[in-house]
Design an enzyme around this catalytic site. Structure first.
Site, mmCIF file in Angstrom:
data_model
loop_
_atom_site.group_PDB
_atom_site.id
_atom_site.type_symbol
_atom_site.label_atom_id
_atom_site.label_comp_id
_atom_site.label_asym_id
_atom_site.label_seq_id
_atom_site.Cartn_x
_atom_site.Cartn_y
_atom_site.Cartn_z
ATOM 1 N NE ARG A 103 38.198 13.936 22.328
ATOM 2 C CZ ARG A 103 37.160 13.460 21.633
ATOM 3 N NH1 ARG A 103 35.984 13.310 22.202
ATOM 4 N NH2 ARG A 103 37.303 13.160 20.357
ATOM 5 C CG ASP B 154 31.749 5.475 13.372
ATOM 6 O OD1 ASP B 154 32.192 4.425 12.882
ATOM 7 O OD2 ASP B 154 31.359 6.443 12.685
ATOM 8 C CD1 TRP C 90 42.775 8.798 14.139
ATOM 9 C CD2 TRP C 90 40.768 9.737 13.999
ATOM 10 N NE1 TRP C 90 42.229 8.770 15.392
ATOM 11 C CE2 TRP C 90 40.979 9.349 15.328
ATOM 12 C CE3 TRP C 90 39.560 10.341 13.673
ATOM 13 C CZ2 TRP C 90 40.037 9.548 16.332
ATOM 14 C CZ3 TRP C 90 38.633 10.543 14.656
ATOM 15 C CH2 TRP C 90 38.874 10.154 15.971
ATOM 16 C CD GLU D 76 23.307 46.590 23.673
ATOM 17 O OE1 GLU D 76 22.457 46.721 22.787
ATOM 18 O OE2 GLU D 76 23.646 45.469 24.159
#
Length: 355
Positions: free
Chosen positions: A223, A216, A186, A58
């Site tokens: 990113r 990992d 991947w 607003e």
């Protein structure tokens, strides 16, 4: 059957919803849009909330009114996706700003369910402003439904005192999150990974277990497509009793990181909520995700599936205590999206979707 014509307030609310969707989930505030209509129905200005500490929808719309049109605010209508707030936080109350500008009518899609910010509609009525919900104004029901869906996660988090938790998986077609030798980079392609970073950029915190950190060594940063870190980073949270190695990448990234040496994920989420966080992403491995599912803590699932087959290796979820199909956790699919060669399935927990 006769179809009701679309009114200017219908069109204004639809536009306000489009604007609200531009806002961010992060920061603890709802995504809200506002359109200001002059007494003759012409659009004076519009605005949306861009994030914590910035002007509410607003106020943004009022500030956007051209100098030559400011006198037309007297008698104007504000069409908003959520009831104007009536508290002073990092910004002043929107209720008082609308009244001071001379707005004579406010149409809001939904009432504010939070005790802290609610009350704007009642206060404006006391000042003589005509305040109605979209349903009371006879606006299209699908617009109210859309507003409810837009605000559902924020409202749910605020009412129950725990952040909305998104559980993320990235699996092969046969449900594996890694090969037998523990390699996992991947499974999904670049488009899916880029989307995952977009989701990271929309939440207040990312939660992983110590097992994921040790296996990992993730950075857990957001990113941009070109590679560099985004300006705003969610808090990186590690849950588990094992220590975080001094060389861990998440220690070096931009922004804050936390380690909570506990297995009580609910307590950690309660702490994050107390710090103003309303949207949290769980990127932990199978152990943490399984614990969250068993505890009924996951509200939304993001399942990235790649057209890859491994045939062996750890699965995305461990033992949930399900022994027969009737006990299966059921979820409601809300969207299916192709990302390169991969697919993203988004689902919400049903009432039966808990252990």
């Amino acid at each position: 059957m006769e179809t009701r014509p679309i009114t200017r307030e219908d069109a204004a609310l639809e536009r306000a919803l489009d604007l609200a969707a531009r806002g961010t989930l992060a920061g603890g505030n709802p995504r809200v849009g506002c359109v200001l209509l002059a007494a003759d129905g012409a659009v004076l200005a519009e605005g949306w909330h861009r994030g914590a500490g910035t002007a509410h929808a607003e106020a943004a719309a009022l500030a956007a009114v051209a100098p030559q049109d400011r006198a037309r605010l007297v008698g104007a209508t504000a069409v908003v996706t959520l009831e104007p707030c009536h508290h002073t936080g990092r910004t002043p109350p929107c209720s008082r700003a609308l009244h001071a500008a001379g707005v004579a009518r406010v149409v809001h899609a939904l009432d504010d369910p939070t005790p802290r910010a609610g009350g704007g509609a009642a206060w404006l009525r006391e000042q003589g402003v005509d305040v109605v919900t979209a349903a009371e104004a006879g606006l299209r029901g699908e617009l109210v439904t859309r507003a409810r869906e837009l605000l559902a996660s924020w409202a749910t988090a605020g009412l129950r005192g725990r952040p909305w938790l998104i559980g993320k998986t990235a699996t092969t077609l046969d449900g594996r999150v890694a090969a037998p030798d523990a390699t996992s980079r991947w499974i999904t392609g670049p488009e899916a990974r880029a989307h995952a970073h977009e989701v990271r950029g929309q939440v207040d915190a990312i939660v992983v277990g110590t097992g994921t950190v040790l296996a990992d060594d993730p950075a857990l940063t957001v990113r941009t497509p070109g590679g560099p870190a985004a300006p705003r980073q969610p808090v990186r949270v590690v849950v588990g009793e094992r220590p975080v190695p001094a060389h861990a990448r998440l220690r070096r990234g931009e922004g804050e990181w936390l380690h909570r040496p506990t297995h009580d994920l609910a307590a950690v989420l309660g702490e994050l909520h107390a710090r103003g966080m309303r949207h949290v992403l769980l990127e932990g491995g199978p152990t943490l995700l399984t614990a969250a599912l068993r505890a009924g803590l996951v509200d939304e699932l993001h399942a990235y599936v790649a057209p890859v087959l491994l045939g062996a290796g750890p699965g995305a979820v461990g033992d949930l205590g399900v022994t027969t199909i009737g006990q299966a956790l059921r979820w409601r699919t809300t969207s299916i999206r192709r990302l390169g060669d991969d697919v993203l399935l988004t689902a919400l927990r049903t009432r039966e979707g808990k252990c």
